[in-house]
Enzyme design. Structure first.
Site, PDB file in Angstrom:
ATOM      1  N   ASP A  66     131.766  61.985  53.256  1.00 57.12           N
ATOM      2  CA  ASP A  66     132.555  62.170  54.471  1.00 57.12           C
ATOM      3  C   ASP A  66     131.638  61.833  55.639  1.00 57.12           C
ATOM      4  O   ASP A  66     130.703  62.585  55.935  1.00 57.12           O
ATOM      5  CB  ASP A  66     133.043  63.615  54.555  1.00 57.12           C
ATOM      6  CG  ASP A  66     133.852  63.894  55.819  1.00 57.12           C
ATOM      7  OD1 ASP A  66     133.939  63.009  56.697  1.00 57.12           O
ATOM      8  OD2 ASP A  66     134.381  65.018  55.946  1.00 57.12           O
ATOM      9  N   ASN A  93     132.959  50.873  56.623  1.00 56.38           N
ATOM     10  CA  ASN A  93     134.376  50.525  56.708  1.00 56.38           C
ATOM     11  C   ASN A  93     135.265  51.695  57.115  1.00 56.38           C
ATOM     12  O   ASN A  93     136.322  51.480  57.699  1.00 56.38           O
ATOM     13  CB  ASN A  93     134.839  49.975  55.354  1.00 56.38           C
ATOM     14  CG  ASN A  93     136.343  49.903  55.262  1.00 56.38           C
ATOM     15  OD1 ASN A  93     136.977  49.040  55.861  1.00 56.38           O
ATOM     16  ND2 ASN A  93     136.941  50.822  54.516  1.00 56.38           N
ATOM     17  N   TYR A 166     141.513  53.924  70.239  1.00 57.10           N
ATOM     18  CA  TYR A 166     140.986  53.093  69.151  1.00 57.10           C
ATOM     19  C   TYR A 166     140.153  51.962  69.731  1.00 57.10           C
ATOM     20  O   TYR A 166     139.054  51.669  69.228  1.00 57.10           O
ATOM     21  CB  TYR A 166     142.164  52.538  68.351  1.00 57.10           C
ATOM     22  CG  TYR A 166     141.777  51.710  67.140  1.00 57.10           C
ATOM     23  CD1 TYR A 166     141.252  52.309  66.013  1.00 57.10           C
ATOM     24  CD2 TYR A 166     141.968  50.324  67.132  1.00 57.10           C
ATOM     25  CE1 TYR A 166     140.915  51.557  64.887  1.00 57.10           C
ATOM     26  CE2 TYR A 166     141.636  49.570  66.016  1.00 57.10           C
ATOM     27  CZ  TYR A 166     141.116  50.187  64.899  1.00 57.10           C
ATOM     28  OH  TYR A 166     140.790  49.441  63.794  1.00 57.10           O
ATOM     29  N   LYS A 170     136.115  51.250  68.944  1.00 61.80           N
ATOM     30  CA  LYS A 170     135.639  50.013  68.342  1.00 61.80           C
ATOM     31  C   LYS A 170     134.717  49.243  69.287  1.00 61.80           C
ATOM     32  O   LYS A 170     133.797  48.547  68.833  1.00 61.80           O
ATOM     33  CB  LYS A 170     136.820  49.140  67.910  1.00 61.80           C
ATOM     34  CG  LYS A 170     137.601  49.731  66.743  1.00 61.80           C
ATOM     35  CD  LYS A 170     136.728  49.972  65.507  1.00 61.80           C
ATOM     36  CE  LYS A 170     137.535  50.398  64.297  1.00 61.80           C
ATOM     37  NZ  LYS A 170     136.715  50.593  63.086  1.00 61.80           N
TER      38      LYS A 170
END
Length: 252
Positions: A66, A93, A166, A170
């Protein structure tokens, strides 16, 4: 226990791009040992059985991991050291997205924990193991939505897409990539930010899979192939870059 195979860790490997990447890296070559990093071991065991039933040439195994937990990251690093003594390729990923247009503070903490803090701390925990590889690589799975240049360009195909939390996470992951290339590159490690493209996964929920198909989303197997090309050295001329599949790249 030393391994004569290329030791590859893929986080978030129980679904989507991670799942397909784990298989793609072992499907055609016996030289890879892919460790599927999963949060839920029961789900991971099901995924492992599914992939092994397809009879890949390489080796697949599981690792409970995790990336939002320092305890889990440290335990995983110790197990990798004990079992393999090194890591040749780290594929960061694991990622999440939230659909709320305006995130709360807790929402932001959750998304940054997985998308930014996770790969930061995991890579740091595995730095010594990467140093023991003769050709170490780190691939951070990011998104075109993390491109500041695209966000600021009204002609960009992704300009109208929201997902601000998001996007922010990123963009931070992209900066991490550049920082890692500077730091890890000092011992020969190659680092990339890789965008998998708009593909059919459960990133924004299982219910969105049909929506993604209707909008022309590709199979996540295409993204996996893009990662395989990086692992195989076909994108070495773009080390430290923000790349995507089909030989293309994005502006930061």
């Amino acid at each position: 226990m030393a391994s004569d195979k290329q030791v590859i860790l893929v986080t978030g490997a129980s679904s989507g791009v991670g799942y397909d990447t784990a298989y793609a890296l072992t499907a055609t070559t016996p030289t890879n040992h892919v460790i599927m990093g999963v949060r839920n071991l029961a789900k991971g065991e099901t995924c492992l059985a599914e992939l092994q039933a397809r009879k890949p040439k390489g080796i697949l195994s599981l690792l409970e991991l995790d990336v939002t937990s320092d305890k889990s990251v440290d335990a995983a690093a110790k197990k990798l050291e004990a079992d393999f003594g090194r890591v040749d390729v780290l594929i960061n990923n694991a990622g999440i997205a939230i659909k709320a247009p305006h995130a709360t503070r807790p929402d932001l903490r959750v998304i940054f924990e997985t998308n930014v803090f996770g790969p930061t701390m995991l890579t740091l925990a595995l730095k010594a193991l990467l140093q023991r590889s003769s050709a170490p690589r780190v691939i951070n799975v990011t998104s075109e939505l993390g491109s500041i240049a695209s966000r600021a360009d009204p002609t960009s195909s992704s300009y109208a897409v929201g997902q601000n939390p998001y996007r922010m996470s990123k963009a931070a992951l992209n900066m991490l990539t550049v920082c890692q290339q500077k730091e890890l590159g000092e011992f020969g490690c190659k680092v990339w930010a890789f965008c998998p493209g708009f593909v059919v996964t459960n990133l924004t929920g299982e219910g969105d899979r049909q929506w993604r198909k209707d909008l022309g989303g590709e199979s996540s197997e295409t993204s996996a192939q893009g990662i395989v090309e990086i692992v195989e050295g076909k994108r070495d001329g773009e080390v430290g870059g923000f790349v995507t599949k089909y030989g293309k790249a994005f502006p930061w």
